[in-house]
Enzyme design. Sequence first.
Site, mmCIF file in Angstrom:
data_model
loop_
_atom_site.group_PDB
_atom_site.id
_atom_site.type_symbol
_atom_site.label_atom_id
_atom_site.label_comp_id
_atom_site.label_asym_id
_atom_site.label_seq_id
_atom_site.Cartn_x
_atom_site.Cartn_y
_atom_site.Cartn_z
ATOM 1 N N ASP A 178 0.849 -1.196 0.000
ATOM 2 C CA ASP A 178 0.000 0.000 0.000
ATOM 3 C C ASP A 178 0.881 1.241 0.000
ATOM 4 O O ASP A 178 1.578 1.521 0.969
ATOM 5 C CB ASP A 178 -0.896 -0.004 1.251
ATOM 6 C CG ASP A 178 -1.845 1.179 1.263
ATOM 7 O OD1 ASP A 178 -2.988 1.024 0.791
ATOM 8 O OD2 ASP A 178 -1.441 2.268 1.738
ATOM 9 N N LYS A 197 -2.639 5.996 -4.213
ATOM 10 C CA LYS A 197 -3.708 6.950 -3.866
ATOM 11 C C LYS A 197 -3.459 8.305 -4.516
ATOM 12 O O LYS A 197 -2.309 8.731 -4.640
ATOM 13 C CB LYS A 197 -3.789 7.154 -2.338
ATOM 14 C CG LYS A 197 -3.726 5.869 -1.540
ATOM 15 C CD LYS A 197 -3.897 6.080 -0.056
ATOM 16 C CE LYS A 197 -3.512 4.834 0.705
ATOM 17 N NZ LYS A 197 -2.078 4.621 0.880
ATOM 18 N N TYR A 208 3.277 9.841 -0.650
ATOM 19 C CA TYR A 208 4.400 9.293 0.123
ATOM 20 C C TYR A 208 5.738 9.535 -0.595
ATOM 21 O O TYR A 208 6.793 9.418 0.026
ATOM 22 C CB TYR A 208 4.267 7.788 0.370
ATOM 23 C CG TYR A 208 3.008 7.317 1.064
ATOM 24 C CD1 TYR A 208 2.144 8.201 1.716
ATOM 25 C CD2 TYR A 208 2.682 5.957 1.078
ATOM 26 C CE1 TYR A 208 0.988 7.741 2.333
ATOM 27 C CE2 TYR A 208 1.535 5.501 1.705
ATOM 28 C CZ TYR A 208 0.686 6.392 2.321
ATOM 29 O OH TYR A 208 -0.452 5.926 2.928
ATOM 30 N N HIS A 234 -7.253 9.911 -1.757
ATOM 31 C CA HIS A 234 -6.527 9.840 -0.486
ATOM 32 C C HIS A 234 -7.279 10.560 0.641
ATOM 33 O O HIS A 234 -7.358 10.058 1.757
ATOM 34 C CB HIS A 234 -5.126 10.442 -0.669
ATOM 35 C CG HIS A 234 -4.125 9.942 0.306
ATOM 36 N ND1 HIS A 234 -2.786 9.815 0.008
ATOM 37 C CD2 HIS A 234 -4.239 9.532 1.598
ATOM 38 C CE1 HIS A 234 -2.144 9.342 1.054
ATOM 39 N NE2 HIS A 234 -2.997 9.164 2.030
#
Length: 281
Positions: free
Chosen positions: A45, A75, A50, A108
């Site tokens: 994930d 996301k 990120y 997200h």
Amino acid sequence: MTVPTLTLNDQTTIPQFGVGVWQVPPTETERVVSDAFEVGYRHVDTAQMYGNEAGVGAAIKSSGLSRDDLYITTKLNNGFHEPDRARASLEASLEALGLDRVDLFLIHWPLPTQYDGNYTRTWQTLIELRDAGLTRSIGVSNFQPDHLDTIVSATGVVPAVNQIEVHPYFDNPARGATQRHGALVEAWSPLGQGGGELTDPVITALADKHGKTPAQVILRWHLDRGDVVFPKSTHRERLAENFDVFDFALSEDEVTSLNALDKGEDGRTGPNPDVFDWIPA
Ligand code: A2P
């Protein structure tokens, strides 16, 4: 050790357990995901936000694992909710991951105070991206009950998952709403970000009883409640510890005793999705 598989409301399947890479530095991500693959993880994930999709992609490439054996989620970044930017961002994610399509693409954050509050348009865009084959399944993250009601009544399409903060000190109220819509709950920060839960006496007592660690008891609680979970660790030995949860189960009473640790809103560690409005520069 076999990771259970759950069926989503679009009739595809998802491994119930994986590795999350939130807060894994981009420079360490290939190593962490490669370690996870060696331990036995097959579900990763990640997220555009990120900044480490390329590291996930490098680990996928060097693993030699078959694409069909992997389950990869990413996301939509908060800055890309306009339809054209959403599509371009998913194409960039696929490039970074080295994939033709992801297994699951999520909004997200709903950002109800941004984009004129129009997260329904964003959801409609994800439906189109799924129909175009860029992702197999679509879902949301951090959606509150009213956000779910809004997108489902506007489009008739129920997200496959709602990924929300859930851990013993925060039994997110959005969990019930997600299940009532027929979506799976994915629990983020399942260990409470390494906070008080790991030393909570109720949890350490259960760990002693089962001959397991507190982290393993918490992960088992998530699994026994039917949620999808993907703890993060940058340490290989913890990745192995977290994966070693398929040889025991909690009784109904034990699950109930962990449910009772809920502190309500005080237990939340992350932002409240109703007011979270952060768009990266
Ligand atoms: P680290 O990456 O240094 O191992 P969450 O998934 O709830 O966000 O929690 C992640 C946090 O918990 C990270 O700080 C991680 O630290 C830590 N962590 C992950 N697995 C374990 C474990 N088995 N025991 C203790 N801490 C853990």
